[in-house]
Design a protein around this motif. Sequence first.
Motif, PDB file in Angstrom:
ATOM      1  N   GLN A   6       0.864  -1.184   0.000  1.00 38.83           N
ATOM      2  CA  GLN A   6       0.000   0.000   0.000  1.00 38.83           C
ATOM      3  C   GLN A   6       0.898   1.232   0.000  1.00 38.83           C
ATOM      4  O   GLN A   6       1.680   1.427   0.917  1.00 38.83           O
ATOM      5  CB  GLN A   6      -0.893   0.015   1.258  1.00 38.83           C
ATOM      6  CG  GLN A   6      -1.840  -1.184   1.334  1.00 38.83           C
ATOM      7  CD  GLN A   6      -2.876  -1.050   2.451  1.00 38.83           C
ATOM      8  OE1 GLN A   6      -2.612  -0.446   3.486  1.00 38.83           O
ATOM      9  NE2 GLN A   6      -4.056  -1.625   2.232  1.00 38.83           N
ATOM     10  N   LYS A   7       0.764   2.050  -1.035  1.00 38.13           N
ATOM     11  CA  LYS A   7       1.589   3.267  -1.122  1.00 38.13           C
ATOM     12  C   LYS A   7       0.719   4.493  -0.863  1.00 38.13           C
ATOM     13  O   LYS A   7      -0.347   4.643  -1.473  1.00 38.13           O
ATOM     14  CB  LYS A   7       2.249   3.356  -2.498  1.00 38.13           C
ATOM     15  CG  LYS A   7       3.138   4.583  -2.682  1.00 38.13           C
ATOM     16  CD  LYS A   7       2.465   5.666  -3.481  1.00 38.13           C
ATOM     17  CE  LYS A   7       3.255   6.964  -3.528  1.00 38.13           C
ATOM     18  NZ  LYS A   7       2.607   7.989  -4.359  1.00 38.13           N
ATOM     19  N   PHE A   8       1.170   5.358   0.023  1.00 34.96           N
ATOM     20  CA  PHE A   8       0.413   6.571   0.334  1.00 34.96           C
ATOM     21  C   PHE A   8       1.193   7.808  -0.109  1.00 34.96           C
ATOM     22  O   PHE A   8       2.324   8.027   0.313  1.00 34.96           O
ATOM     23  CB  PHE A   8       0.115   6.629   1.838  1.00 34.96           C
ATOM     24  CG  PHE A   8      -0.781   5.505   2.289  1.00 34.96           C
ATOM     25  CD1 PHE A   8      -2.162   5.617   2.192  1.00 34.96           C
ATOM     26  CD2 PHE A   8      -0.239   4.318   2.753  1.00 34.96           C
ATOM     27  CE1 PHE A   8      -2.991   4.572   2.563  1.00 34.96           C
ATOM     28  CE2 PHE A   8      -1.062   3.258   3.130  1.00 34.96           C
ATOM     29  CZ  PHE A   8      -2.443   3.392   3.032  1.00 34.96           C
ATOM     30  N   ARG A 150      11.280  13.099  -9.160  1.00 32.34           N
ATOM     31  CA  ARG A 150      10.021  13.521  -8.549  1.00 32.34           C
ATOM     32  C   ARG A 150       8.915  12.500  -8.838  1.00 32.34           C
ATOM     33  O   ARG A 150       8.826  11.971  -9.937  1.00 32.34           O
ATOM     34  CB  ARG A 150       9.616  14.919  -9.045  1.00 32.34           C
ATOM     35  CG  ARG A 150      10.583  16.043  -8.648  1.00 32.34           C
ATOM     36  CD  ARG A 150      10.880  16.118  -7.157  1.00 32.34           C
ATOM     37  NE  ARG A 150       9.714  16.265  -6.303  1.00 32.34           N
ATOM     38  CZ  ARG A 150       9.210  17.432  -5.894  1.00 32.34           C
ATOM     39  NH1 ARG A 150       9.779  18.556  -6.271  1.00 32.34           N
ATOM     40  NH2 ARG A 150       8.163  17.468  -5.098  1.00 32.34           N
ATOM     41  N   GLY A 151       8.133  12.261  -7.818  1.00 31.72           N
ATOM     42  CA  GLY A 151       7.067  11.256  -7.949  1.00 31.72           C
ATOM     43  C   GLY A 151       7.576   9.832  -7.777  1.00 31.72           C
ATOM     44  O   GLY A 151       6.853   8.867  -8.006  1.00 31.72           O
ATOM     45  N   GLY A 152       8.838   9.683  -7.341  1.00 37.10           N
ATOM     46  CA  GLY A 152       9.501   8.386  -7.335  1.00 37.10           C
ATOM     47  C   GLY A 152       9.000   7.370  -6.327  1.00 37.10           C
ATOM     48  O   GLY A 152       9.334   6.180  -6.422  1.00 37.10           O
ATOM     49  N   SER A 153       8.180   7.792  -5.369  1.00 40.70           N
ATOM     50  CA  SER A 153       7.664   6.807  -4.400  1.00 40.70           C
ATOM     51  C   SER A 153       6.783   5.764  -5.077  1.00 40.70           C
ATOM     52  O   SER A 153       6.681   4.635  -4.598  1.00 40.70           O
ATOM     53  CB  SER A 153       6.848   7.497  -3.307  1.00 40.70           C
ATOM     54  OG  SER A 153       7.681   8.338  -2.563  1.00 40.70           O
ATOM     55  N   ASP A 154       6.130   6.143  -6.170  1.00 49.15           N
ATOM     56  CA  ASP A 154       5.341   5.153  -6.923  1.00 49.15           C
ATOM     57  C   ASP A 154       6.256   4.014  -7.370  1.00 49.15           C
ATOM     58  O   ASP A 154       5.904   2.839  -7.291  1.00 49.15           O
ATOM     59  CB  ASP A 154       4.718   5.787  -8.185  1.00 49.15           C
ATOM     60  CG  ASP A 154       3.757   6.923  -7.864  1.00 49.15           C
ATOM     61  OD1 ASP A 154       3.090   6.850  -6.826  1.00 49.15           O
ATOM     62  OD2 ASP A 154       3.687   7.880  -8.672  1.00 49.15           O
ATOM     63  N   THR A 155       7.430   4.391  -7.841  1.00 49.30           N
ATOM     64  CA  THR A 155       8.381   3.402  -8.341  1.00 49.30           C
ATOM     65  C   THR A 155       8.924   2.545  -7.197  1.00 49.30           C
ATOM     66  O   THR A 155       9.081   1.331  -7.335  1.00 49.30           O
ATOM     67  CB  THR A 155       9.514   4.122  -9.102  1.00 49.30           C
ATOM     68  OG1 THR A 155       8.903   4.879 -10.153  1.00 49.30           O
ATOM     69  CG2 THR A 155      10.507   3.142  -9.690  1.00 49.30           C
ATOM     70  N   ALA A 208       0.712  13.006 -17.229  1.00 47.95           N
ATOM     71  CA  ALA A 208      -0.271  12.730 -16.174  1.00 47.95           C
ATOM     72  C   ALA A 208       0.492  12.259 -14.942  1.00 47.95           C
ATOM     73  O   ALA A 208       0.957  11.146 -14.896  1.00 47.95           O
ATOM     74  CB  ALA A 208      -1.256  11.649 -16.620  1.00 47.95           C
ATOM     75  N   LYS A 209       0.650  13.125 -13.943  1.00 53.33           N
ATOM     76  CA  LYS A 209       1.621  12.795 -12.892  1.00 53.33           C
ATOM     77  C   LYS A 209       1.089  11.800 -11.876  1.00 53.33           C
ATOM     78  O   LYS A 209       1.759  11.496 -10.888  1.00 53.33           O
ATOM     79  CB  LYS A 209       2.093  14.076 -12.204  1.00 53.33           C
ATOM     80  CG  LYS A 209       1.006  14.758 -11.413  1.00 53.33           C
ATOM     81  CD  LYS A 209       1.594  15.877 -10.577  1.00 53.33           C
ATOM     82  CE  LYS A 209       0.488  16.520  -9.766  1.00 53.33           C
ATOM     83  NZ  LYS A 209       0.958  17.284  -8.645  1.00 53.33           N
ATOM     84  N   VAL A 210      -0.108  11.263 -12.109  1.00 51.37           N
ATOM     85  CA  VAL A 210      -0.715  10.346 -11.146  1.00 51.37           C
ATOM     86  C   VAL A 210       0.161   9.120 -10.871  1.00 51.37           C
ATOM     87  O   VAL A 210       0.166   8.599  -9.763  1.00 51.37           O
ATOM     88  CB  VAL A 210      -2.165   9.997 -11.583  1.00 51.37           C
ATOM     89  CG1 VAL A 210      -2.211   9.345 -12.940  1.00 51.37           C
ATOM     90  CG2 VAL A 210      -2.888   9.163 -10.556  1.00 51.37           C
TER      91      VAL A 210
HETATM   92 MG    MG Z   1       2.894  11.209  -7.032  1.00 49.81          MG
END
Ligand code: MG
Length: 406
Positions: A6-8, A150-155, A208-210
């Motif tokens: 689970q990623k928040f 940036r946004g790297g927690s998704d990865t 789309a940065k989602v």
């Molecule tokens: Mg993000």
Amino acid sequence: MARIVQKFGGTSVANLDRIRAVAGRIKETIEAGDQVAVVVSAMAGATDQLVAWTRELSPIHDAREYDVVVSSGEQVTAGLVALALQAEGVDARSWLGWQIPIETDDAHGRARISAVDGDEIVRRLGGGQVAVMAGFQGLGSDGRVTTLGRGGSDTSAVALAAAIRADRCDIFTDVNGIYTSDPRIVAKARKLDKITYEEMLEFASLGAKVLQPRSVELAMNHGVRLQVRSSFDDAPGTLVVDEEEVVEHAVVSGIAHSGNEAKITLIRVPDRVGVAASLFGSLAATNINVDMIVQNVSEDGNTTDLTFTVSQPDMERTLRLVEDKREELGFERVVGDADVVKISVIGVGMRSHAGVATTMFSALAECGINIQVISTSEIKISVLVASTYTELALRSLHSAYGLDAK
Ligand code: MG
Ligand code: ADP
Ligand code: ASP
């Protein structure tokens, strides 16, 4: 029993109340009998602040120290979420990137994950403990802390899911799924139940940065079942799946935009062999990525205007580099323009349908929007337009392709 990551994201852990709510959700999942590994981002706005501090002190920063600073936001939330879980009576501990370790290359600020050892986490999960990992962080091949862009927690979340062979990777964020266009701009955007990895990869790469593009690529390569859903309600989100799992393919499944573009134009370039090779060779050698390219023969037939795009942070560097090549290439002058946006329509159905581009060009023409550059691939068409038209272009294209919610 399932094993779930689970990623928040930042808004989901923006303050202590939200962190308590996150802990509550994790506890429910545990109580349902599942194993949970959690990945957290920094609190909303924290990373922006850290980036701003590094820039203020040192505009040309040492990327290794930049990573030491900007990776710290995730350390705070990992510890806080572990504490909030313990306060709820749940056995939990935090993990920093280097402790797992999340091994990366040494491209500081935009490192790529090379290996993740999931064995210890699997063992702990088996013993009933929740693992709370700081996203965004890695351990570079130089032995130092790296960040994943940036946004790297998704990865981080997808890489962990692959390493521990999770049944699912849920990305909890501030929207309840993936929409046909950014719902904050296009009010009539519709939520998609499913989207293919391939389309999602285009969507993410085109602005789309989602989800961070690299996370989608990893999920696709490792067969990780990815779901984007809201951290504020329990409604099902959007599943990212293989093409076979999507029964009906719309010709166009969505429209993305990216304001992170800059347009560079070389005016009156002599029309000779080797110009493009020399110019783009130099840019590649300095790690500047060129995206769209157009070349027009000018009225006299002897010179051309050459236009291309780079990402906005690369604009100044590009202008300097091109200027240095003026004598060699013999062009008249070079101009840069950062007031542009790239708008893209995406759909796997495009492979088998004609007329998708015509619809795009007519819709933009009807709004009086001039197209500056065009590029296409098998499943997308992108145009570059003046950034003042961002909203108008997105909304009119959304209607033109019949995507508007009823
Ligand atoms: Mg993000
Ligand atoms: P997080 O902090 O949870 O990682 P992000 O801000 O990185 O969240 O990503 C979520 C945001 O992505 C949404 O708030 C939304 O504005 C934006 N977004 C852009 N395009 C889309 C899309 N097609 N569908 C859903 N959200 C989108
Ligand atoms: N905190 C990092 C960022 O703001 C990573 C992330 O949120 O995914 O870019």
